[in-house]
Enzyme design. Structure first.
Site, PDB file in Angstrom:
ATOM      1  N   ASP A  52      -7.280   0.063  -1.814  1.00 54.45           N
ATOM      2  CA  ASP A  52      -7.032   1.487  -2.112  1.00 54.45           C
ATOM      3  C   ASP A  52      -8.038   2.052  -3.110  1.00 54.45           C
ATOM      4  OD1 ASP A  52      -4.744   1.315  -0.485  1.00 54.45           O
ATOM      5  OD2 ASP A  52      -3.588   0.519  -2.164  1.00 54.45           O
ATOM      6  N   LYS A  94     -12.317   3.372  -0.145  1.00 54.99           N
ATOM      7  CA  LYS A  94     -13.387   2.923   0.754  1.00 54.99           C
ATOM      8  C   LYS A  94     -13.581   3.885   1.921  1.00 54.99           C
ATOM      9  CE  LYS A  94     -11.281  -1.034   1.261  1.00 54.99           C
ATOM     10  NZ  LYS A  94     -10.313  -0.977   0.164  1.00 54.99           N
ATOM     11  N   HIS A 131      -6.917   4.223   5.561  1.00 59.17           N
ATOM     12  CA  HIS A 131      -7.981   5.037   4.968  1.00 59.17           C
ATOM     13  C   HIS A 131      -7.626   6.505   5.121  1.00 59.17           C
ATOM     14  CE1 HIS A 131     -11.157   1.654   5.591  1.00 59.17           C
ATOM     15  NE2 HIS A 131     -10.433   1.495   4.514  1.00 59.17           N
TER      16      HIS A 131
HETATM   17  P1  IMP Z   1      -0.310  -7.891   4.123  1.00 63.34           P
HETATM   18  O1  IMP Z   1      -1.785  -7.729   4.225  1.00 63.34           O
HETATM   19  O2  IMP Z   1       0.468  -6.825   4.863  1.00 63.34           O
HETATM   20  O3  IMP Z   1       0.140  -9.277   4.478  1.00 63.34           O
HETATM   21  O4  IMP Z   1       0.113  -7.700   2.574  1.00 63.34           O
HETATM   22  C1  IMP Z   1      -0.274  -8.623   1.584  1.00 63.34           C
HETATM   23  C2  IMP Z   1      -0.600  -7.914   0.284  1.00 63.34           C
HETATM   24  O5  IMP Z   1      -1.776  -7.155   0.442  1.00 63.34           O
HETATM   25  C3  IMP Z   1       0.475  -6.926  -0.178  1.00 63.34           C
HETATM   26  O6  IMP Z   1       0.488  -6.903  -1.587  1.00 63.34           O
HETATM   27  C4  IMP Z   1      -0.045  -5.599   0.337  1.00 63.34           C
HETATM   28  O7  IMP Z   1       0.456  -4.507  -0.407  1.00 63.34           O
HETATM   29  C5  IMP Z   1      -1.523  -5.794   0.124  1.00 63.34           C
HETATM   30  N1  IMP Z   1      -2.349  -4.972   1.015  1.00 63.34           N
HETATM   31  C6  IMP Z   1      -2.660  -5.220   2.295  1.00 63.34           C
HETATM   32  N2  IMP Z   1      -3.470  -4.279   2.785  1.00 63.34           N
HETATM   33  C7  IMP Z   1      -3.701  -3.419   1.778  1.00 63.34           C
HETATM   34  C8  IMP Z   1      -4.519  -2.256   1.655  1.00 63.34           C
HETATM   35  O8  IMP Z   1      -5.197  -1.813   2.584  1.00 63.34           O
HETATM   36  N3  IMP Z   1      -4.504  -1.650   0.442  1.00 63.34           N
HETATM   37  C9  IMP Z   1      -3.795  -2.129  -0.608  1.00 63.34           C
HETATM   38  N4  IMP Z   1      -3.037  -3.222  -0.537  1.00 63.34           N
HETATM   39  C10 IMP Z   1      -2.992  -3.868   0.645  1.00 63.34           C
END
Ligand code: IMP
Length: 429
Positions: free
Chosen positions: A13, A16, A41
Site C-alpha cells: 500500500d 505503487k 491498486h
Molecule cells: P494474503 O496475501 O492475502 O495471504 O495476506 C497475507 C498478509 O499480507 C496480510 O497481512 C495481508 O493484509 C497482507 N497483504 C497482502 N496483499 C497486500 C497488499 O496488496 N497490500 C497490503 N497488504 C497486503
C-alpha cells in the site's frame, strides 16, 4: 535496455499503482510477476478512480501491452470481472493489449474457502490475510498439485486434476476446518466458462517478454505487496506467500537476471500495514487516527482500515539493500502537513543493542523499540509543489534526511493521487 522494476519497500500500500501508471507512459510493456488479487491498486486519472487487482497498472494507457506473468496466481472470476469493467470504460480495446501466462496458477474456490476458514480458526493469531485464497494457491503450486491457466485447455487433464484435488480439499475442509464440501460440477462448469473468456489472452508471456526486450521495447515490472510481506525476508509468518523483492521479478516474469535494470522502491512518507504482525512504529492514538483519516488509509481490496505509524527507516533500509533500489519514489508526503514534530524511526533497540536492520527471529520482533529522531514539521499544504525548491524548508529537510537514512536517493515525490501531483527528480527508465 534492461527492464525497470517497481517494488514496495514497506508492508504494501505504498502507492505503487500511481507510480506504475505514471511510468507506464514511457513503457511499452507492463508486467505483474507475483501475488494475485490480494493486491489492490487505486488509480485516479482525470478525477476518475480505477481499482485494479490483477491487470497491470499500465492498462490506462491505450496500446501498452499488459502481461500477467507465470509467477502470479490468478482468480479467473476476478480477472474476467476486471476485464469487463475496464472494457465498459473504453480501456483494453484490443485483445493483444492483455497477455495472460499459461503457466500462472489458478486460484480455485477451495483455496478461498481454506484461506478464510483457517483464518477464522486462528482467532487472535490470525495473519489477517485478504481471504482471497493466495496462500493455499501457492501451497498447491509448490506441492505440485496446482492447476495452471493452460491446464484448462486440456479437457481430460483438467477434469482429472480438479476431481483429485477436490476429493482431498473437501476431506480437509469438512474434517479439519468444519466447512461444507464444494461441488465438482459447479466448479468444473464455471472454470470452463472462464477458459473461453481467457482464451484470447493466453500466451507464453515469458517468451513474448524476452522478444520484446530483444526488440528494444521498454519493460516495466510491477511488484505487488512490499518487502516486509516477502515470504523469506518479511515479518514471517505475518507475510504473504510470494517473494516481493526485485530479484523475484526475473523468475516471476520469465526473464534472465541480467534483464533487470533500474529498481524503483516505493515508500510512503509514513508507514502503514493491514493485517496482523509486528509494526514497531505503529501509532494507536489520535495521531494514528489522523494519519488514517488524512491519508485515506483503507484497503483498496478489502476496505479494511490500515494500521498507521511513523516512517520506519530500518524497514526501508532493508528493502533498499535487498532489492538494490536505485531511487525512491516517496508518496503521500502531503499527509504529514500540519504534524509537528514529524518523527522518523532511525534504528531499533533490542536488549540494549542498536539494530540498523530488522531482526529475523519471530520472537525478537515484539521486543524491538524504535529509536526516533524528531524533526520540525511544516504547516503549508504541498499542493502546488513542482520542484524540490517549492517544498517548505522543513518538508525538504525531512525528505533529504529520509534519503540519507534509507541509503537511496529520492527519484520522485508524490503529493496527491492525480498524475500531475508528482515531482520527478530523476529518470526512472
Ligand atoms: P494474503 O496475501 O492475502 O495471504 O495476506 C497475507 C498478509 O499480507 C496480510 O497481512 C495481508 O493484509 C497482507 N497483504 C497482502 N496483499 C497486500 C497488499 O496488496 N497490500 C497490503 N497488504 C497486503
Amino acid at each position: 535496455m534492461p527492464a525497470t522494476v517497481v517494488i514496495g519497500t514497506q508492508w504494501g500500500d505504498e502507492g505503487k499503482g500511481k507510480i506504475v501508471d505514471l511510468l507506464a507512459a514511457d513503457a511499452d510493456v507492463v508486467v505483474r510477476f507475483h501475488g494475485g488479487n490480494n493486491a489492490g491498486h487505486t488509480l485516479v486519472v482525470n478525477g476518475e478512480k480505477t481499482i485494479l487487482n490483477l491487470v497491470p497498472a499500465g492498462v490506462l494507457h491505450p496500446g501498452r501491452v499488459c502481461m500477467i506473468g507465470p509467477g502470479v496466481v490468478i482468480d479467473p472470476e476476478v480477472l474476467v470481472g476486471e476485464i469487463d469493467a475496464l472494457r465498459a470504460r473504453g480501456y483494453l480495446a484490443d485483445d493483444a493489449w492483455l497477455r495472460v501466462s499459461e503457466q500462472a496458477h489458478l486460484i480455485m474456490p477451495y483455496h478461498r474457502a481454506i484461506d478464510r476458514a483457517r483464518e477464522r480458526l486462528r482467532g487472535t493469531e490470525a495473519i489477517g490475510t485478504t481471504g482471497r485464497g493466495i496462500g493455499p494457491a501457492y501451497e498447491d503450486k509448490v506441492n505440485r498439485s496446482g492447476i495452471r491457466v493452460g491446464d484448462l485447455f486440456d479437457e481430460v487433464g483438467f477434469r482429472e486434476a480438479l476431481r483429485t484435488n477436490l476429493r482431498e480439499k473437501n476431506a480437509y475442509l469438512e474434517a479439519l476446518l468444519g466447512e461444507a464440501p464444494l461441488a465438482f460440477d459447479a466448479i468444473h462448469e464455471r472454470y470452463l466458462g472462464y477458459r473461453e473468456r481467457l482464451r484470447p489472452f493466453l500466451a507464453d508471456t515469458g517468451a513474448e517478454l524476452r522478444a520484446a526486450l530483444a526488440a528494444g521495447r521498454r519493460v516495466l515490472l510491477e511488484g505487488a505487496q512490499g518487502t516486509m510481506l516477502d515470504v523469506d525476508h518479511g515479518t514471517y509468518p505475518y507475510v504473504t506467500s510470494s517473494s516481493c523483492v526485485a530479484s523475484a521479478a526475473a523468475a516471476g516474469a520469465g526473464l534472465p537476471a541480467r534483464a533487470l535494470g533500474r529498481v524503483v522502491g516505493i515508500a510512503k512518507a509514513y508507514t502503514t500495514r493491514v493485517g496482523g504482525g509486528p509494526f514497531p512504529t505503529e501509532l494507536t492514538d489520535a495521531l494514528g487516527e489522523r494519519l488514517r483519516a488524512d491519508g485515506d488509509e483503507y484497503g483498496a481490496t478489502t476496505g479494511r482500515p490500515r494500521r498507521c505509524g511513523w516512517f520506519d527507516a530500518v524497514v526501508v533500509r532493508q528493502a533498499v539493500a535487498f532489492s538494490g533500489v536505485d531511487g525512491i519514489a516517496l508518496t503521500k508526503l502531503d499527509v504529514l502537513s500540519g504534524m509537528d514534530p514529524v518523527r522518523m524511526c532511525v534504528a531499533y533497540e533490542l536488549g540494549g543493542r542498536r539494530l540498523e536492520l530488522p531482526p529475523h527471529a519471530r520472537h525478537a520482533w515484539p521486543r524491538v523499540k524504535p529509536v526516533y529522531e524528531d524533526m520540525p514539521g511544516w504547516r503549508e499544504s504541498l499542493g502546488g509543489t513542482k520542484s524540490l525548491d517549492d517544498l517548505p524548508g522543513n518538508a525538504r529537510r525531512y525528505v533529504e534526511r529520509l534519503a540519507v537514512l534509507v541509503g537511496a536517493p529520492i527519484a520522485l515525490l508524490s503529493i496527491g493521487a492525480q498524475r500531475d501531483q508528482t515531482v520527478r527528480l530523476a529518470d526512472l527508465f
